[in-house]
Design a protein around this motif. Sequence first.
Motif, PDB file in Angstrom:
ATOM      1  N   ASP A 105       1.432  -0.181  -3.423  1.00 52.04           N
ATOM      2  CA  ASP A 105       0.105   0.327  -3.070  1.00 52.04           C
ATOM      3  C   ASP A 105      -0.244   0.136  -1.598  1.00 52.04           C
ATOM      4  OD1 ASP A 105      -0.544   1.429  -5.468  1.00 52.04           O
ATOM      5  OD2 ASP A 105      -1.776  -0.233  -6.174  1.00 52.04           O
ATOM      6  N   HIS A 106       0.109  -1.020  -1.008  1.00 54.94           N
ATOM      7  CA  HIS A 106      -0.257  -1.223   0.390  1.00 54.94           C
ATOM      8  C   HIS A 106       0.505  -0.259   1.304  1.00 54.94           C
ATOM      9  CE1 HIS A 106       3.299  -3.766  -0.076  1.00 54.94           C
ATOM     10  NE2 HIS A 106       3.451  -3.748   1.234  1.00 54.94           N
ATOM     11  N   GLU A 107       1.744   0.100   0.923  1.00 57.96           N
ATOM     12  CA  GLU A 107       2.501   1.072   1.699  1.00 57.96           C
ATOM     13  C   GLU A 107       1.951   2.485   1.481  1.00 57.96           C
ATOM     14  OE1 GLU A 107       4.607   0.546   3.956  1.00 57.96           O
ATOM     15  OE2 GLU A 107       5.172  -1.543   3.664  1.00 57.96           O
ATOM     16  N   ARG A 108       1.448   2.750   0.274  1.00 54.71           N
ATOM     17  CA  ARG A 108       0.819   4.039   0.012  1.00 54.71           C
ATOM     18  C   ARG A 108      -0.428   4.206   0.876  1.00 54.71           C
ATOM     19  NH1 ARG A 108      -1.118   4.269  -5.466  1.00 54.71           N
ATOM     20  NH2 ARG A 108      -1.561   6.458  -5.050  1.00 54.71           N
ATOM     21  N   ALA A 109      -1.151   3.112   1.081  1.00 53.71           N
ATOM     22  CA  ALA A 109      -2.338   3.172   1.935  1.00 53.71           C
ATOM     23  C   ALA A 109      -1.951   3.580   3.349  1.00 53.71           C
ATOM     24  CB  ALA A 109      -3.050   1.817   1.944  1.00 53.71           C
ATOM     25  N   ASP A 158      -6.164   6.895  -5.964  1.00 55.62           N
ATOM     26  CA  ASP A 158      -6.529   6.819  -7.381  1.00 55.62           C
ATOM     27  C   ASP A 158      -6.585   5.368  -7.861  1.00 55.62           C
ATOM     28  OD1 ASP A 158      -7.332   7.861  -9.819  1.00 55.62           O
ATOM     29  OD2 ASP A 158      -5.290   8.120 -10.567  1.00 55.62           O
ATOM     30  N   ILE A 159      -7.262   4.538  -7.054  1.00 57.01           N
ATOM     31  CA  ILE A 159      -7.482   3.143  -7.416  1.00 57.01           C
ATOM     32  C   ILE A 159      -8.955   2.830  -7.184  1.00 57.01           C
ATOM     33  CG2 ILE A 159      -5.113   2.434  -6.868  1.00 57.01           C
ATOM     34  CD1 ILE A 159      -6.144   1.303  -4.225  1.00 57.01           C
ATOM     35  N   THR A 160      -9.380   1.623  -7.505  1.00 54.05           N
ATOM     36  CA  THR A 160     -10.777   1.243  -7.315  1.00 54.05           C
ATOM     37  C   THR A 160     -11.068   1.002  -5.841  1.00 54.05           C
ATOM     38  OG1 THR A 160     -10.340  -1.131  -7.541  1.00 54.05           O
ATOM     39  CG2 THR A 160     -10.788   0.121  -9.571  1.00 54.05           C
ATOM     40  N   VAL A 161     -12.346   1.065  -5.486  1.00 49.34           N
ATOM     41  CA  VAL A 161     -12.756   0.770  -4.112  1.00 49.34           C
ATOM     42  C   VAL A 161     -12.378  -0.667  -3.750  1.00 49.34           C
ATOM     43  CG1 VAL A 161     -14.753   0.475  -2.592  1.00 49.34           C
ATOM     44  CG2 VAL A 161     -14.625   2.466  -4.099  1.00 49.34           C
ATOM     45  N   GLU A 162     -12.554  -1.587  -4.696  1.00 51.40           N
ATOM     46  CA  GLU A 162     -12.194  -2.986  -4.448  1.00 51.40           C
ATOM     47  C   GLU A 162     -10.697  -3.113  -4.177  1.00 51.40           C
ATOM     48  OE1 GLU A 162     -14.026  -1.900  -6.952  1.00 51.40           O
ATOM     49  OE2 GLU A 162     -15.994  -2.695  -6.366  1.00 51.40           O
ATOM     50  N   GLY A 163      -9.903  -2.347  -4.922  1.00 49.75           N
ATOM     51  CA  GLY A 163      -8.460  -2.375  -4.702  1.00 49.75           C
ATOM     52  C   GLY A 163      -8.083  -1.843  -3.333  1.00 49.75           C
ATOM     53  N   ALA A 164      -8.718  -0.741  -2.924  1.00 51.73           N
ATOM     54  CA  ALA A 164      -8.443  -0.173  -1.599  1.00 51.73           C
ATOM     55  C   ALA A 164      -8.844  -1.148  -0.503  1.00 51.73           C
ATOM     56  CB  ALA A 164      -9.188   1.145  -1.439  1.00 51.73           C
ATOM     57  N   ARG A 165      -9.993  -1.794  -0.680  1.00 53.89           N
ATOM     58  CA  ARG A 165     -10.454  -2.762   0.324  1.00 53.89           C
ATOM     59  C   ARG A 165      -9.479  -3.928   0.432  1.00 53.89           C
ATOM     60  NH1 ARG A 165     -15.166  -3.188  -1.342  1.00 53.89           N
ATOM     61  NH2 ARG A 165     -16.186  -1.825   0.171  1.00 53.89           N
ATOM     62  N   PHE A 166      -8.962  -4.397  -0.689  1.00 54.57           N
ATOM     63  CA  PHE A 166      -7.987  -5.488  -0.692  1.00 54.57           C
ATOM     64  C   PHE A 166      -6.755  -5.114   0.126  1.00 54.57           C
ATOM     65  CE2 PHE A 166      -4.060  -7.165  -2.568  1.00 54.57           C
ATOM     66  CZ  PHE A 166      -4.257  -8.528  -2.410  1.00 54.57           C
ATOM     67  N   HIS A 167      -6.244  -3.911  -0.089  1.00 56.62           N
ATOM     68  CA  HIS A 167      -5.047  -3.492   0.640  1.00 56.62           C
ATOM     69  C   HIS A 167      -5.330  -3.338   2.136  1.00 56.62           C
ATOM     70  CE1 HIS A 167      -2.712  -3.125  -2.953  1.00 56.62           C
ATOM     71  NE2 HIS A 167      -3.521  -2.224  -3.477  1.00 56.62           N
ATOM     72  N   ALA A 209      -8.012   9.087   9.535  1.00 56.81           N
ATOM     73  CA  ALA A 209      -8.954   8.000   9.282  1.00 56.81           C
ATOM     74  C   ALA A 209      -9.757   8.254   8.011  1.00 56.81           C
ATOM     75  CB  ALA A 209      -9.886   7.838  10.474  1.00 56.81           C
ATOM     76  N   LYS A 210     -10.013   7.182   7.263  1.00 52.32           N
ATOM     77  CA  LYS A 210     -10.725   7.300   5.996  1.00 52.32           C
ATOM     78  C   LYS A 210     -11.679   6.127   5.788  1.00 52.32           C
ATOM     79  CE  LYS A 210      -7.343   9.798   3.130  1.00 52.32           C
ATOM     80  NZ  LYS A 210      -8.296  10.798   2.631  1.00 52.32           N
ATOM     81  N   THR A 211     -12.727   6.366   5.008  1.00 48.60           N
ATOM     82  CA  THR A 211     -13.548   5.275   4.512  1.00 48.60           C
ATOM     83  C   THR A 211     -12.791   4.590   3.380  1.00 48.60           C
ATOM     84  OG1 THR A 211     -14.655   6.643   2.856  1.00 48.60           O
ATOM     85  CG2 THR A 211     -15.665   6.543   5.060  1.00 48.60           C
ATOM     86  N   VAL A 212     -13.259   3.406   3.001  1.00 47.11           N
ATOM     87  CA  VAL A 212     -12.622   2.710   1.886  1.00 47.11           C
ATOM     88  C   VAL A 212     -12.691   3.565   0.621  1.00 47.11           C
ATOM     89  CG1 VAL A 212     -12.693   0.672   0.411  1.00 47.11           C
ATOM     90  CG2 VAL A 212     -13.143   0.450   2.853  1.00 47.11           C
ATOM     91  N   LYS A 213     -13.840   4.190   0.397  1.00 50.99           N
ATOM     92  CA  LYS A 213     -14.014   5.002  -0.809  1.00 50.99           C
ATOM     93  C   LYS A 213     -13.075   6.207  -0.803  1.00 50.99           C
ATOM     94  CE  LYS A 213     -17.477   7.469  -3.545  1.00 50.99           C
ATOM     95  NZ  LYS A 213     -18.920   7.868  -3.639  1.00 50.99           N
ATOM     96  N   ALA A 214     -12.957   6.866   0.337  1.00 52.72           N
ATOM     97  CA  ALA A 214     -12.078   8.033   0.426  1.00 52.72           C
ATOM     98  C   ALA A 214     -10.622   7.632   0.205  1.00 52.72           C
ATOM     99  CB  ALA A 214     -12.247   8.716   1.778  1.00 52.72           C
ATOM    100  N   LEU A 215     -10.229   6.493   0.749  1.00 51.29           N
ATOM    101  CA  LEU A 215      -8.858   6.023   0.546  1.00 51.29           C
ATOM    102  C   LEU A 215      -8.626   5.686  -0.918  1.00 51.29           C
ATOM    103  CD1 LEU A 215      -6.117   5.226   1.724  1.00 51.29           C
ATOM    104  CD2 LEU A 215      -7.041   2.934   2.142  1.00 51.29           C
TER     105      LEU A 215
END
Length: 210
Positions: free
Chosen positions: A7-11, A31-40, A20-26
């Motif tokens: 997932d971190h490499e997918r980011a 296709d993961i949660t906002v919390e998951g995207a923020r973690f990565h 450039a993206k917001t956390v929500k857009a990423l």
Amino acid sequence: MKNSLPDHERAVWYLKTEGAKTVKALANSMDITVEGARFHLMKLEKEGLVKSESVAEGRGRPKQLWSLTQKGHNRFPNAHADLTVDLIDMMRQTLGQEALDQVIAANESRTLERYQEELEGVEEVEKRVKKLAEIRSNEGYMAEYEESGDGFLLVENHCPICDAAEVCQGFCRAELSIFREVLGEDVEVNREEHIIKGARRCAYKISVLD
């Protein structure tokens, strides 16, 4: 390919190919949660691969956009960059610009011949653009295409010869010339975005002529 990455490499992949993206857009792209995207993103920021900035858009709170740092961009291969740049400089100094231009022209001719062979028998414009994008992706340019107005937009999200192109822009001139040749006389091809001029990607507008 991106779906097989951690997932971190997918980011990193999405920030490279979509900008450039917001956390929500990423999160939506992955296709993961906002919390998951923020973690990565936090993990990647600690590694120096991403950065964030606040961007004001009219009224309301500024958006926090995440993008790749230069270190993040460097995660994608730049084919033998240092050696290539050194060879270009050495050729220019010892043999002169004319000799360097002849080498670039010879490489352009060979590349054009190879592309023409791979596109032989492909008549429809969209199929030719699609095939060209596939060829370029196989060469490391992370290319894709989309419909755009009266034609198509060919996008290269990465340039594996960027360092060489920066010291010798004959490579970029040759690239545009090759695209115009292999896509045919019934289209007009123009470069609209250029990595070595500061853009995130190289983008080519392909207009279908009447």
